[in-house]
Design an enzyme around this catalytic site. Structure first.
Site, mmCIF file in Angstrom:
data_model
loop_
_atom_site.group_PDB
_atom_site.id
_atom_site.type_symbol
_atom_site.label_atom_id
_atom_site.label_comp_id
_atom_site.label_asym_id
_atom_site.label_seq_id
_atom_site.Cartn_x
_atom_site.Cartn_y
_atom_site.Cartn_z
ATOM 1 C CB SER A 1 25.769 16.106 10.209
ATOM 2 O OG SER A 1 26.334 15.667 9.001
ATOM 3 C CG ASP B 1 26.710 21.788 4.852
ATOM 4 O OD1 ASP B 1 27.719 21.137 4.561
ATOM 5 O OD2 ASP B 1 25.960 21.488 5.809
ATOM 6 C CG HIS C 1 28.623 20.120 7.821
ATOM 7 N ND1 HIS C 1 27.334 19.883 7.399
ATOM 8 C CD2 HIS C 1 28.987 19.042 8.562
ATOM 9 C CE1 HIS C 1 26.941 18.700 7.846
ATOM 10 N NE2 HIS C 1 27.915 18.181 8.571
#
Length: 233
Positions: free
Chosen positions: A127, A181, A212
Site C-alpha cells: 500500500s 481492493d 486490500h
C-alpha cells in the site's frame, strides 16, 4: 536496531542468524501499521536456498493524516481525500513523499555499509509502502536486486521518467493487487503497471480475487520471484 530516524525490527531466515546475510529484504508497511505488520508474511517465505536473508522491518514516522481527519498515525506521507469530481486527480503529498524517500534510501545505504551489496537488496512494500518502494527504488543511485509492490501504486507518476536513476532502469519489479481492493482500486494499480512498462521496466504482474490484503497464492508467487531475482543478482 534503529536508524537515526526510524525504528526497525530485524530477522534472519534461511540459515545461521549469526552469519553474514547473503541478501537483505527491506519491507515497508502500509498506512497505520508498523514494522511488525509483515513479520508473519516473511515467516511464510522459504528462501533457504539463498542462505541467510536479513529482513528489515522499519516503522514509519507518526504523522497527521488528512484523510483521517488529521489523526496522527504511522504514515510514510500524508493522504488527502479524493476530489468530489472524479475527473480531478487526488492531491499527492509530494513533500512528504520526498522526505520519506530520503528515509528509505537511508535504509538501503545502511544495509550496504553492513556488508550487503546493493544488488543483493530487495525493496518491498504494501500500500503506502508500495508507493515508497517505487518512489525510492526507481530513483536509487545503486542497482537493486528487485522491487516488490503489493496493493499500491506509482506515486507522482508524472515525474518518474525525468527522475529515475540509470542504475535501476532494468531492475525487475513484482506487482500484485487485489481485484476487489476498495482502498487502492485495481484500475489505479493497472495504470501504474502500464506506466512502468511504458518506461521499459520488466514488470511481473499478478492479480488475485481479494481486497486490500495479502493472499497465500500471492506469497507463493512472491517466493518464486524472490528466489529467481536473488539467484540472478
Amino acid at each position: 536496531m534503529n536508524t537515526p530516524f526510524l525504528e526497525t525490527l530485524e530477522a534472519v531466515s534461511g540459515g545461521d542468524a549469526a552469519a553474514q546475510p547473503a541478501a537483505s529484504i527491506i519491507v515497508l508497511h502500509g498506512l497505520g501499521a508498523d514494522g511488525n505488520d509483515f513479520v508473519p508474511i516473511a515467516r511464510e517465505l522459504d528462501l533457504r536456498a539463498l542462505g541467510p536473508v536479513r529482513f528489515v522491518f522499519p516503522s514509519a514516522p507518526v504523522l497527521p493524516v488528512t484523510l483521517n481527519g488529521g489523526y496522527r498515525m504511522r504514515a510514510w506521507y500524508d493522504i488527502h481525500p479524493p476530489s468530489a469530481n472524479p475527473a480531478v486527480p487526488r492531491l499527492e503529498d509530494e513533500a512528504g513523499l520526498r522526505a520519506a524517500q530520503g528515509l528509505v534510501q537511508g535504509l538501503i545505504d545502511r544495509e550496504v555499509t553492513r556488508g550487503v551489496p546493493a544488488h543483493r537488496i530487495v525493496l518491498m512494500g504494501f500500500s503506502q509502502g508500495c508507493a515508497m518502494t517505487l518512489m525510492t527504488g526507481l530513483r536509487a543511485p545503486q542497482r537493486l536486486a528487485g522491487l516488490v509492490g503489493l496493493s499500491g501504486y506509482l506515486p507522482i507518476a508524472e515525474t518518474t521518467a525525468a527522475e529515475r536513476g540509470e542504475a535501476n532502469r532494468d531492475t525487475p519489479i513484482f506487482l500484485a493487487h487485489g481485484e476487489d481492493d476498495p482502498m487502492v482500486t485495481i484500475d489505479r494499480a493497472i495504470a501504474s503497471r502500464d506506466e512502468l512498462q511504458r518506461l521499459g521496466y520488466a514488470v511481473e504482474w499478478h492479480s488475485y480475487p481479494m481486497e486490500h490484503t495479502v493472499s497465500t497464492q500471492e506469497v507463493d508467487d512472491l517466493n518464486v520471484w524472490l528466489l529467481k531475482v536473488l539467484a540472478d543478482a
